[in-house]
Design an enzyme around this catalytic site. Structure first.
Site, mmCIF file in Angstrom:
data_model
loop_
_atom_site.group_PDB
_atom_site.id
_atom_site.type_symbol
_atom_site.label_atom_id
_atom_site.label_comp_id
_atom_site.label_asym_id
_atom_site.label_seq_id
_atom_site.Cartn_x
_atom_site.Cartn_y
_atom_site.Cartn_z
ATOM 1 N N GLU A 65 0.202 -12.140 0.747
ATOM 2 C CA GLU A 65 0.966 -12.781 -0.327
ATOM 3 C C GLU A 65 1.786 -13.970 0.177
ATOM 4 O OE1 GLU A 65 1.964 -8.697 -2.749
ATOM 5 O OE2 GLU A 65 3.153 -9.213 -1.020
ATOM 6 N N LYS A 78 7.700 -17.118 2.097
ATOM 7 C CA LYS A 78 7.351 -16.088 3.082
ATOM 8 C C LYS A 78 5.872 -15.780 2.947
ATOM 9 C CE LYS A 78 8.538 -11.591 2.629
ATOM 10 N NZ LYS A 78 9.436 -10.432 2.642
ATOM 11 N N THR A 93 2.027 -1.876 8.726
ATOM 12 C CA THR A 93 1.618 -1.971 7.318
ATOM 13 C C THR A 93 2.011 -3.339 6.756
ATOM 14 O OG1 THR A 93 1.898 0.401 7.039
ATOM 15 C CG2 THR A 93 1.950 -0.931 5.024
ATOM 16 N N ARG A 121 16.175 -7.282 4.996
ATOM 17 C CA ARG A 121 16.547 -7.794 3.673
ATOM 18 C C ARG A 121 16.193 -6.797 2.567
ATOM 19 N NH1 ARG A 121 12.049 -7.569 0.529
ATOM 20 N NH2 ARG A 121 10.954 -9.500 0.071
ATOM 21 N N ASP A 170 8.425 13.391 5.142
ATOM 22 C CA ASP A 170 7.211 12.574 5.241
ATOM 23 C C ASP A 170 6.046 13.558 5.367
ATOM 24 O OD1 ASP A 170 6.635 9.380 6.373
ATOM 25 O OD2 ASP A 170 5.021 10.853 6.559
ATOM 26 N N THR A 210 7.073 5.251 0.600
ATOM 27 C CA THR A 210 5.774 5.655 1.130
ATOM 28 C C THR A 210 4.809 4.479 0.984
ATOM 29 O OG1 THR A 210 4.965 6.486 -0.990
ATOM 30 C CG2 THR A 210 6.213 8.018 0.383
ATOM 31 N N GLY A 234 8.518 1.663 -2.451
ATOM 32 C CA GLY A 234 7.145 1.721 -1.929
ATOM 33 C C GLY A 234 6.078 1.213 -2.894
ATOM 34 N N ASP A 236 4.743 -1.445 -4.763
ATOM 35 C CA ASP A 236 5.054 -2.879 -4.807
ATOM 36 C C ASP A 236 3.801 -3.729 -4.902
ATOM 37 O OD1 ASP A 236 4.079 -2.407 -2.300
ATOM 38 O OD2 ASP A 236 5.641 -3.468 -1.211
ATOM 39 N N LYS A 240 -0.470 0.554 -7.060
ATOM 40 C CA LYS A 240 0.279 1.302 -6.034
ATOM 41 C C LYS A 240 1.649 1.679 -6.598
ATOM 42 C CE LYS A 240 1.772 0.253 -1.245
ATOM 43 N NZ LYS A 240 2.650 -0.924 -1.113
HETATM 44 P P1 NAD Z 1 4.766 2.694 6.757
HETATM 45 O O1 NAD Z 1 3.288 2.736 6.644
HETATM 46 O O2 NAD Z 1 5.387 2.353 8.068
HETATM 47 O O3 NAD Z 1 5.397 4.106 6.321
HETATM 48 C C1 NAD Z 1 4.999 4.792 5.156
HETATM 49 C C2 NAD Z 1 5.244 6.291 5.395
HETATM 50 O O4 NAD Z 1 4.964 6.969 4.151
HETATM 51 C C3 NAD Z 1 4.329 6.905 6.462
HETATM 52 O O5 NAD Z 1 5.121 7.545 7.450
HETATM 53 C C4 NAD Z 1 3.479 7.898 5.668
HETATM 54 O O6 NAD Z 1 3.151 9.066 6.419
HETATM 55 C C5 NAD Z 1 4.405 8.225 4.498
HETATM 56 N N1 NAD Z 1 3.725 8.765 3.313
HETATM 57 C C6 NAD Z 1 2.571 8.365 2.739
HETATM 58 N N2 NAD Z 1 2.299 9.135 1.657
HETATM 59 C C7 NAD Z 1 3.321 10.011 1.541
HETATM 60 C C8 NAD Z 1 3.627 11.048 0.615
HETATM 61 N N3 NAD Z 1 2.811 11.335 -0.388
HETATM 62 N N4 NAD Z 1 4.787 11.747 0.779
HETATM 63 C C9 NAD Z 1 5.612 11.482 1.828
HETATM 64 N N5 NAD Z 1 5.373 10.525 2.740
HETATM 65 C C10 NAD Z 1 4.234 9.787 2.597
HETATM 66 O O7 NAD Z 1 5.256 1.673 5.638
HETATM 67 P P2 NAD Z 1 6.661 0.916 5.531
HETATM 68 O O8 NAD Z 1 6.620 -0.380 6.252
HETATM 69 O O9 NAD Z 1 7.781 1.883 5.810
HETATM 70 O O10 NAD Z 1 6.651 0.550 3.989
HETATM 71 C C11 NAD Z 1 6.754 1.561 3.004
HETATM 72 C C12 NAD Z 1 6.415 0.964 1.663
HETATM 73 O O11 NAD Z 1 7.429 0.052 1.285
HETATM 74 C C13 NAD Z 1 5.104 0.169 1.658
HETATM 75 O O12 NAD Z 1 4.383 0.519 0.494
HETATM 76 C C14 NAD Z 1 5.539 -1.268 1.611
HETATM 77 O O13 NAD Z 1 4.600 -2.083 0.959
HETATM 78 C C15 NAD Z 1 6.830 -1.144 0.814
HETATM 79 N N6 NAD Z 1 7.780 -2.224 1.005
HETATM 80 C C16 NAD Z 1 8.454 -2.652 -0.070
HETATM 81 C C17 NAD Z 1 9.385 -3.656 0.053
HETATM 82 C C18 NAD Z 1 10.196 -4.084 -1.134
HETATM 83 O O14 NAD Z 1 10.856 -5.118 -1.081
HETATM 84 N N7 NAD Z 1 10.171 -3.349 -2.204
HETATM 85 C C19 NAD Z 1 9.613 -4.270 1.303
HETATM 86 C C20 NAD Z 1 8.921 -3.785 2.409
HETATM 87 C C21 NAD Z 1 7.997 -2.758 2.258
#
Ligand code: NAD
Length: 351
Positions: A65, A78, A93, A121, A170, A210, A234, A236, A240
């Site tokens: 993106e 970004k 990820t 942030r 988790d 997640t 999560g 986003d 998803k």
């Molecule tokens: P990551 O892959 O490092 O961690 C995700 C964790 O979720 C893993 O440890 C996984 O085992 C766990 N998980 C998956 N399914 C699960 C379930 N059903 N129950 C419990 N745990 C579960 O990812 P991350 O970098 O920590 O990012 C997490 C999410 O946040 C991603 O989807 C990412 O796109 C999103 N994100 C959103 C923003 C925002 O601004 N809203 C910013 C950054 C990341």
């Protein structure tokens, strides 16, 4: 206007290594507080920003993106990816880098890593939203999904809101063990839980972070009691999500930028006229956030370009007078602006 001493066309660049040093130089929690204040100030002047849903290039593997915005003086973008299956390959990820430029010349004034900065942030934005939407004197937060974002979320809520207890779950217990290891000694009481249901018991704030490219049900309706604040970060991306739609029917939902959140957020599961409140209106005092103790408030966070803009400007101001950047030669600087060809001749190899 900030002056970073540099020859005219050299652009300050903050590498991952230098970002790590900068964070420790400032202190992680003070930096989270500083970013939260910067983001809150920019949300208060929300109407001045150029806004557009981010431009996504989707594949079955994930998404890449671009997230641009500008306030009339400064432009930022970004580059960020989201690849849930990367973790199985030993990769992140989410990874990112970003750029600031001056609107009056179009010249870049900062290029920086943003993988770490995005985690910071995002956590700071969650804490800003919590300031306005979480129950009064919240002390306990559940975090479901203990991956890369989790510690930052925890420390931002501690630094900005005064969270003292963390309930962790988790599906991969190694992720929870990692968070417990990393947050040991921070003053937070850490409570690993055996299910999401157990984790949310007694929590004032529920953070879901997640990663799975599917419509998941991390929280079902029966798990959400009256009065809680849900910080759903999560979900986003199109296709998803983390929350059962019944939760959205009971909650008051707050979003960053509705045209983007309706495509990417939890509310993609709801009809197009599902009512939402823009967070900036709450922050600017135009509308109420939390009204009463039984209200369920939901921040349907997807991450918006203005938060990156705030973070980039914060970094630009904090590297002044430090060694935490290097100067990059990425802008051509012909002696005569029309003589680009002449500039090329500077590098002619001697015969
Ligand atoms: P990551 O892959 O490092 O961690 C995700 C964790 O979720 C893993 O440890 C996984 O085992 C766990 N998980 C998956 N399914 C699960 C379930 N059903 N129950 C419990 N745990 C579960 O990812 P991350 O970098 O920590 O990012 C997490 C999410 O946040 C991603 O989807 C990412 O796109 C999103 N994100 C959103 C923003 C925002 O601004 N809203 C910013 C950054 C990341």
């Amino acid at each position: 206007m900030l002056q970073i001493p540099s020859p005219k066309a050299l652009v300050p660049f903050v590498s991952v290594e230098n970002m790590m040093r900068l964070v420790h130089h400032i202190g992680l929690q003070p930096m989270l507080v500083g970013l939260a204040d910067e983001i809150e100030a920019d949300f208060r002047r929300w109407p001045v920003f150029d806004k557009t849903p981010r431009l996504g290039s989707h594949s079955r593997h994930g998404v890449i993106e671009l997230m641009p915005t500008a306030d009339g003086e400064i432009y930022s973008f970004k580059y960020v990816n989201g690849h849930p299956r990367n973790m199985a390959k030993g990769l992140q990820t989410v990874t990112a880098f970003g750029l600031l430029a001056e609107v009056d010349t179009g010249y870049p004034v900062l290029l920086t890593e943003m993988t770490l900065l995005t985690a910071l942030r995002t956590a700071a934005t969650s804490a800003v939203a919590a300031r306005h939407l979480a129950p009064h004197q919240s002390r306990t937060m559940a975090i479901i999904g203990n991956g890369a974002q989790a510690e930052f979320q925890a420390l931002a809520m501690k630094a900005v809101l005064g969270i003292t207890h963390l309930r962790l779950f988790d599906v991969d217990s190694r992720a929870t063990e990692k968070v417990c290891r990393n947050l040991h000694g921070t003053g937070l009481t850490l409570i690993p839980c055996h299910s999401a249901q157990a984790a949310v018991e007694g929590a004032d704030i529920i953070t879901t972070c997640t990663a799975d490219k599917q419509y998941a049900t991390i929280l079902s309706d029966n798990m959400v009691g009256a009065g809680v604040y849900i910080n759903a970060i999560g979900g986003d991306c199109p296709g998803k999500t983390e929350l059962h739609p019944d939760i959205l029917k009971r909650a008051d939902t707050f979003v960053e930028y509705p045209p983007q959140t309706r495509i990417e957020g939890e509310i993609q599961q709801m009809p197009a006229d599902y009512p939402v409140t823009e967070l900036w209106r709450v922050i600017s005092g135009e509308v109420e956030g939390r009204r009463d103790a039984r209200q369920i408030t939901l921040f349907d966070s997807v991450g918006f370009a203005v938060e990156d803009f705030s973070a980039l400007r914060y970094v630009r101001s904090r590297i002044v007078g430090t060694e935490f950047f290097e100067l990059l030669d990425i802008i051509a600087d012909p002696d005569d602006p029309r003589d680009l060809y002449g500039m090329l001749q500077r590098a002619v190899e001697p015969a």
